[in-house]
Every structure is written in structure tokens, then in C-alpha cells.
Scaffold this motif. Sequence first.
Motif, short mmCIF file in Angstrom:
data_model
loop_
_atom_site.label_atom_id
_atom_site.label_comp_id
_atom_site.label_asym_id
_atom_site.label_seq_id
_atom_site.Cartn_x
_atom_site.Cartn_y
_atom_site.Cartn_z
N GLN A 97 0.83 -1.20 0.00
CA GLN A 97 0.00 0.00 0.00
C GLN A 97 0.87 1.25 0.00
OE1 GLN A 97 -2.29 1.45 3.58
NE2 GLN A 97 -4.04 0.80 2.34
N SER A 98 1.92 1.26 0.83
CA SER A 98 2.81 2.41 0.90
C SER A 98 3.51 2.67 -0.43
CB SER A 98 3.84 2.17 2.00
OG SER A 98 4.78 3.23 2.05
N LEU A 99 3.87 1.60 -1.13
CA LEU A 99 4.61 1.73 -2.39
C LEU A 99 3.69 1.83 -3.61
CD1 LEU A 99 7.50 -0.81 -1.71
CD2 LEU A 99 7.55 1.69 -1.48
N GLY A 100 2.39 1.72 -3.38
CA GLY A 100 1.42 1.89 -4.46
C GLY A 100 1.32 0.72 -5.41
N VAL A 101 1.50 -0.51 -4.88
CA VAL A 101 1.38 -1.70 -5.72
C VAL A 101 0.36 -2.64 -5.10
CG1 VAL A 101 3.74 -1.51 -6.56
CG2 VAL A 101 3.28 -2.91 -4.54
N THR A 102 -0.12 -3.61 -5.89
CA THR A 102 -1.12 -4.55 -5.40
C THR A 102 -0.44 -5.68 -4.62
OG1 THR A 102 -1.03 -5.84 -7.44
CG2 THR A 102 -2.66 -4.06 -7.31
#
Length: 307
Positions: free
Chosen positions: A80-85
Amino acid sequence: MTLAPSDIQAAADRIAGDIRRTPLLALPGWGVLKLEMLQLAGSFKPRGAFNRMRAAGVGGMGVIAASGGNHGIAVAAAAQSLGVTAEIFVPEIAAEAKRARIRAYGARLVVGGATYDEARLASEARAAETGALMVHAYDQAEVLAGQGTVALEWQEQAPELTHLLIAVGGGGLLGGIAAWHARGGVTLIAVEPEGCPGLHAALAAGRPVPAPVGGLAADSLGARQVGGLMFPIVAGLHAAGRLESVLVTDAAIRAAQQALWETARLVAEPGGAAALAALLSGAWTPPAEARIGVLVCGANTDPGLVG
């Protein structure tokens, strides 16, 4: 695999902006507690998750992990922090409190079998199918290096400590800490529940071997066998007399949870309290000159179950 202190320092530099520097709490008779339960996502696990994801790089297919709970929460939070699933496979024994936290971080949760090993195999098959990055709970070099940053940080905060009590599941945390302290100065006390004696069995056999999985802390310390990457590091310290393997009962773990609550108003999950259980129950007796550190490594539980 050789894991050097320089690898752990590199991991610390890589994830410095992603994790919390967790505090210490000195309590008479207990030593210096490292409160990794206050880490992002409620356990030490984000250290390894962030290091794996940042070092390996995450493509458009996201990440996949298998976990009894804490690793899955950490991978979900890091994703979530890195913007990936993220797609997290858990066994049927995974606590509902941990499942809820995985979902709360936006990950897709899949029940992948009755045991962690079944969930791991299901996750590996899914990763091969999708091309997602696999983030192993304890048997990847980047994960070990990330978990080893606990030891680096703790030594900076309390360099006087001579004995560190560490709970063991698959062994990624212990392996990373052992690699940091391989040069000497500290003795490690590896603590496992009697129902999950993976390291104890491995040291007796001279190699990782399957061991029983059961009991109060099985959802966080219930790996069927310890990791192949950490074992040579830990076995080396054990052979040198600088690592002891200790087993504790479920009753001792529950008593340690209650003691943490009654003494310091800290809510720890069973696995998070296991290291302290060895000290409070007498399963491990410290030398007279010992300056003790205890890692309280996780807090992902229903608070109503403690106290």
C-alpha cells in the motif's frame, strides 16, 4: 549464503524512510525490552518486506506472500505504501484479527490451505502464474537482511547488552540478528514454543527438518521447518557457544502476555511474548553478569484475549 553486517547496514539505509525506529523499555528484573510490537503493521516484519520489495523492485503485477498473519500484514502495508497490489495467502489457522488487518491494508486475502506450508505452496503457484514478486516470510536474503536491522538499531540504542532473547518461527528474524552479531560480543537465546520446535529439531539433526506445528503461537511461530538460508548462520553461533535454543510452554507464553499487560500495559500476541516467557518462566536462567535484552516482536491480537 553469506549475509554480512554490510548487507544489513545497506538494508537499514534502504528502508530508513519506511519503518519506525522502535523504542526500548527497561524494566527491573526483565532487562531492556525492544518494543518492535510498535513497528508499522504491529510487528518487525515490515523491515524485511520493504527491503525485499525495494531491493528486488516491484513490477506491475505486484507482490504475493504466504503468511500465518504478521508477514502478510507487513507485505500488505508495504505494498500500500509503495502503491502496488498485494495478494496474501494465509492458512486456516490464521487469526481473524490478522486477516482483518491484511484486508484493511487493501490486499486480496486467500485462504490457501490448512497449514502455512500449504498456503506457501499455493502462493508460489500463483506467483508463477501471474509474474508477481514473491516476498517470502523468512527464507530470502533481502528479508533476512531487513530483519537484521532490528539488531543494528538495538545495538545503537543499548550497546551494553550481552544476551538477547528472540522468538523463532521460520527463523528470518533470528538469522538476520545472528548475522549482525556474528563478530561476537552478544549471546542469543532462541525461544520457541514446545508445540513449534523447528529450530530445536534442526540443531539436533544438523539441518532443517520438519517439526510439529501447534499450540498457542502457531499462527506466528508455526513454520514446519526453519529456513535454509538462516540455518548455517545460526548453527555457526550455536557451535561456538553463542546461541542457546530454549522451548517454552503455552502456559508460560500466556503468563508472559498477562505480565506485559499488568506491568506495562502492553498488549502482545502469543508469539510476541514468547521470548519474555523464557525469562519469566525460568526456561532460561541468565548468568549473574548478564545484561539482558528481550524482543517483544508482535502485537497483532485481539486485546480482549490478554489480561
